[in-house]
Design a protein around this motif. Structure first.
Motif, PDB file in Angstrom:
ATOM      1  N   GLY A   1       0.834  -1.189   0.000  1.00 34.74           N
ATOM      2  CA  GLY A   1       0.000   0.000   0.000  1.00 34.74           C
ATOM      3  C   GLY A   1       0.867   1.236   0.000  1.00 34.74           C
ATOM      4  N   PRO A   2       0.277   2.403  -0.102  1.00 33.16           N
ATOM      5  CA  PRO A   2       1.056   3.640  -0.077  1.00 33.16           C
ATOM      6  C   PRO A   2       1.652   3.887   1.297  1.00 33.16           C
ATOM      7  CG  PRO A   2      -1.280   4.124  -0.011  1.00 33.16           C
ATOM      8  CD  PRO A   2      -1.168   2.652  -0.232  1.00 33.16           C
ATOM      9  N   CYS A   3       2.723   4.679   1.323  1.00 29.14           N
ATOM     10  CA  CYS A   3       3.337   5.006   2.607  1.00 29.14           C
ATOM     11  C   CYS A   3       2.324   5.683   3.525  1.00 29.14           C
ATOM     12  CB  CYS A   3       4.546   5.916   2.382  1.00 29.14           C
ATOM     13  SG  CYS A   3       5.341   6.469   3.899  1.00 29.14           S
ATOM     14  N   ALA A   4       1.575   6.615   2.968  1.00 29.26           N
ATOM     15  CA  ALA A   4       0.594   7.362   3.750  1.00 29.26           C
ATOM     16  C   ALA A   4      -0.747   7.400   3.024  1.00 29.26           C
ATOM     17  CB  ALA A   4       1.080   8.788   3.999  1.00 29.26           C
ATOM     18  N   VAL A   5      -1.808   7.431   3.789  1.00 29.45           N
ATOM     19  CA  VAL A   5      -3.142   7.657   3.228  1.00 29.45           C
ATOM     20  C   VAL A   5      -3.223   9.139   2.886  1.00 29.45           C
ATOM     21  CG1 VAL A   5      -5.615   7.572   3.666  1.00 29.45           C
ATOM     22  CG2 VAL A   5      -4.123   5.818   4.633  1.00 29.45           C
ATOM     23  N   GLU A   6      -3.374   9.437   1.598  1.00 26.91           N
ATOM     24  CA  GLU A   6      -3.349  10.832   1.149  1.00 26.91           C
ATOM     25  C   GLU A   6      -4.750  11.398   0.900  1.00 26.91           C
ATOM     26  OE1 GLU A   6       0.976  10.331  -1.111  1.00 26.91           O
ATOM     27  OE2 GLU A   6      -0.831  10.766  -2.288  1.00 26.91           O
ATOM     28  N   CYS A   7      -5.609  10.600   0.282  1.00 24.75           N
ATOM     29  CA  CYS A   7      -6.980  11.022   0.055  1.00 24.75           C
ATOM     30  C   CYS A   7      -7.832   9.778  -0.185  1.00 24.75           C
ATOM     31  CB  CYS A   7      -7.098  11.998  -1.109  1.00 24.75           C
ATOM     32  SG  CYS A   7      -6.789  11.244  -2.720  1.00 24.75           S
ATOM     33  N   LYS A   8      -9.135   9.949  -0.089  1.00 21.78           N
ATOM     34  CA  LYS A   8     -10.032   8.802  -0.176  1.00 21.78           C
ATOM     35  C   LYS A   8      -9.962   8.122  -1.529  1.00 21.78           C
ATOM     36  CE  LYS A   8     -14.923   7.554   0.089  1.00 21.78           C
ATOM     37  NZ  LYS A   8     -16.296   8.025   0.414  1.00 21.78           N
ATOM     38  N   GLU A   9     -10.050   8.871  -2.594  1.00 22.67           N
ATOM     39  CA  GLU A   9     -10.138   8.270  -3.926  1.00 22.67           C
ATOM     40  C   GLU A   9      -8.909   7.440  -4.259  1.00 22.67           C
ATOM     41  OE1 GLU A   9     -10.719  11.416  -3.197  1.00 22.67           O
ATOM     42  OE2 GLU A   9     -12.901  11.519  -3.477  1.00 22.67           O
TER      43      GLU A   9
ATOM     44  N   SER B   1      11.485  16.086   9.368  1.00 24.60           N
ATOM     45  CA  SER B   1      11.220  17.517   9.278  1.00 24.60           C
ATOM     46  C   SER B   1       9.796  17.828   9.722  1.00 24.60           C
ATOM     47  CB  SER B   1      11.412  18.004   7.836  1.00 24.60           C
ATOM     48  OG  SER B   1      10.931  19.331   7.694  1.00 24.60           O
ATOM     49  N   PRO B   2       9.609  18.858  10.532  1.00 27.34           N
ATOM     50  CA  PRO B   2       8.249  19.221  10.946  1.00 27.34           C
ATOM     51  C   PRO B   2       7.411  19.790   9.812  1.00 27.34           C
ATOM     52  CG  PRO B   2       9.806  20.886  11.687  1.00 27.34           C
ATOM     53  CD  PRO B   2      10.620  19.750  11.121  1.00 27.34           C
ATOM     54  N   TYR B   3       8.057  20.071   8.657  1.00 29.71           N
ATOM     55  CA  TYR B   3       7.342  20.643   7.527  1.00 29.71           C
ATOM     56  C   TYR B   3       6.891  19.585   6.524  1.00 29.71           C
ATOM     57  CZ  TYR B   3       9.788  24.564   9.594  1.00 29.71           C
ATOM     58  OH  TYR B   3      10.272  25.480  10.486  1.00 29.71           O
ATOM     59  N   SER B   4       7.283  18.338   6.734  1.00 22.43           N
ATOM     60  CA  SER B   4       6.879  17.250   5.849  1.00 22.43           C
ATOM     61  C   SER B   4       5.456  16.799   6.170  1.00 22.43           C
ATOM     62  CB  SER B   4       7.844  16.070   5.978  1.00 22.43           C
ATOM     63  OG  SER B   4       9.168  16.429   5.630  1.00 22.43           O
ATOM     64  N   PHE B   5       4.830  16.157   5.197  1.00 18.78           N
ATOM     65  CA  PHE B   5       3.468  15.644   5.386  1.00 18.78           C
ATOM     66  C   PHE B   5       3.473  14.576   6.475  1.00 18.78           C
ATOM     67  CE2 PHE B   5       0.191  12.474   4.032  1.00 18.78           C
ATOM     68  CZ  PHE B   5      -0.929  13.255   4.299  1.00 18.78           C
ATOM     69  N   LYS B   6       2.693  14.801   7.511  1.00 17.09           N
ATOM     70  CA  LYS B   6       2.692  13.905   8.673  1.00 17.09           C
ATOM     71  C   LYS B   6       1.452  13.026   8.743  1.00 17.09           C
ATOM     72  CE  LYS B   6       3.624  17.306  11.575  1.00 17.09           C
ATOM     73  NZ  LYS B   6       4.100  18.388  10.673  1.00 17.09           N
ATOM     74  N   GLY B   7       0.738  12.905   7.628  1.00 17.90           N
ATOM     75  CA  GLY B   7      -0.430  12.036   7.596  1.00 17.90           C
ATOM     76  C   GLY B   7      -1.713  12.787   7.890  1.00 17.90           C
ATOM     77  N   LEU B   8      -2.823  12.132   7.583  1.00 16.85           N
ATOM     78  CA  LEU B   8      -4.132  12.749   7.809  1.00 16.85           C
ATOM     79  C   LEU B   8      -4.578  12.654   9.260  1.00 16.85           C
ATOM     80  CD1 LEU B   8      -6.093  11.453   4.675  1.00 16.85           C
ATOM     81  CD2 LEU B   8      -4.990  13.680   4.989  1.00 16.85           C
ATOM     82  N   GLY B   9      -3.938  11.761  10.020  1.00 20.02           N
ATOM     83  CA  GLY B   9      -4.332  11.599  11.411  1.00 20.02           C
ATOM     84  C   GLY B   9      -5.693  10.941  11.551  1.00 20.02           C
ATOM     85  N   GLY B  10      -6.378  11.277  12.627  1.00 22.22           N
ATOM     86  CA  GLY B  10      -7.672  10.673  12.928  1.00 22.22           C
ATOM     87  C   GLY B  10      -8.696  10.729  11.815  1.00 22.22           C
ATOM     88  N   PRO B  11      -8.823  11.853  11.106  1.00 19.69           N
ATOM     89  CA  PRO B  11      -9.822  11.930  10.027  1.00 19.69           C
ATOM     90  C   PRO B  11      -9.615  10.888   8.933  1.00 19.69           C
ATOM     91  CG  PRO B  11      -9.112  14.132  10.649  1.00 19.69           C
ATOM     92  CD  PRO B  11      -8.223  13.178  11.387  1.00 19.69           C
TER      93      PRO B  11
ATOM     94  N   ASN C   1     -11.576   6.811   8.628  1.00 22.78           N
ATOM     95  CA  ASN C   1     -12.757   6.390   7.864  1.00 22.78           C
ATOM     96  C   ASN C   1     -12.384   5.918   6.461  1.00 22.78           C
ATOM     97  OD1 ASN C   1     -14.614   6.885   9.925  1.00 22.78           O
ATOM     98  ND2 ASN C   1     -14.813   9.041   9.361  1.00 22.78           N
ATOM     99  N   ILE C   2     -11.314   6.459   5.900  1.00 24.02           N
ATOM    100  CA  ILE C   2     -10.854   6.021   4.583  1.00 24.02           C
ATOM    101  C   ILE C   2     -10.334   4.588   4.665  1.00 24.02           C
ATOM    102  CG2 ILE C   2      -9.203   6.450   2.726  1.00 24.02           C
ATOM    103  CD1 ILE C   2      -9.243   9.420   3.528  1.00 24.02           C
TER     104      ILE C   2
END
Length: 278
Positions: free
Chosen positions: A40-48, A75-85, A88-89
């Motif tokens: 799977g992808p490293c991070a969940v980026e969006c639902k679609e 880095s604190p400026y990198s994408f850190k994931g969608l978190g709790g929201p 549902n995806i």
């Protein structure tokens, strides 16, 4: 003379630990005699994009879906994931495909939102010796995927697993993901030799993550093949529809076509080793 990791040692248990993860209508087994593919992808980026990838991976032959919601980034400026929201995806992907899912947990406070929706909880390399987290996970009845620390020895890794086992959770899956060395040409230095060594020392299943171990997509398939040939019980790889635009770890992600090719080659080796590839 007893090993310091008593419960993880073969001195405590003669047979191999087999871990079964059930999601209707199928059951996945991780352990000796099986070749389990986590992808799977490293991070969940969006639902679609995540749902589309989950459907593809199910059809291609993956057994377990991966996808990070909470990403520990240097880095604190990198994408850190969608978190709790993002939960549902993952839940929707799980429902559509019937595949179990694994995601990383970084904080015990996140158990409230992850426990009912995630089948395997991953402890990342940076948290391998987060003993408070390990002790909390030891109280659960869910499998724990324990990644080797950036600079951890085999003994330190197995002692981290001991924390989970000692608290009552016997469902531990070890994951070799490379260690930090002086070599700059790869993200980490993959320790394939750790696989047969762990097999001799411990009854716990071990898989290899060639994506994080190398940091280069073109090395993922060769290392995945080497891992299975060395006796690993499976591999965990990153796959993205368009790695060049991935929000996290695109350089080490396979495209769908590359994943199909890797899976064919890994499956051939697994069959030669007498492993079950469901």
């Amino acid at each position: 003379m007893m090993q310091p990791f008593r419960m993880a040692s073969r001195e405590d248990r003669e047979g191999d630990t087999l871990i079964q993860i059930s999601t209707a209508p199928r059951k996945v087994t991780v352990g000796e005699g099986y070749c389990t593919i986590i992808a799977g992808p490293c991070a969940v980026e969006c639902k679609e994009s995540y749902i589309d990838m989950a459907v593809f991976l199910k059809a291609a032959g993956a057994h377990i879906l991966r996808g990070g919601l909470f990403k520990p980034r240097t880095s604190p400026y990198s994408f850190k994931g969608l978190g709790g929201p993002g939960i549902n995806i993952i839940k929707e992907a799980r429902e559509i495909t019937g595949l179990p899912v694994v995601t990383e947990i970084m904080d015990v406070r996140d158990l409230d939102i992850l426990y009912d929706s995630i089948d395997i909880l991953q402890v990342g390399s940076r948290n391998m010796q987060n003993f408070s987290l390990l002790e909390e996970l030891s109280k659960l009845d869910k499998p724990i995927l324990l990644k080797r620390g950036l600079s951890a020895t085999i003994e330190e890794w197995l002692l981290a697993a001991e924390y989970v086992l000692n608290g009552g959770n016997e469902k531990v899956i070890l994951c070799e993901r490379g260690i930090r060395t002086f070599e700059p040409y790869t993200r980490n230095t993959v320790d394939i030799g750790a696989v047969p060594l762990i097999k001799r020392l411990s009854h716990l299943p071990i898989i290899v993550d060639p994506s994080h171990a190398t940091g280069k997509w073109h090395m993922v398939t060769p290392i995945a093949k080497a891992a299975i040939a060395a006796g690993a019980d499976g591999v965990m790889v990153e796959v993205h529809q368009n790695p060049d635009y991935a929000l996290s770890d695109g350089k080490q992600s396979l495209t769908p076509d590359n994943f199909r090719g890797m899976l064919r080659q890994v499956t051939d080796i697994a069959c030669l080793e007498g492993k079950i590839v469901i």
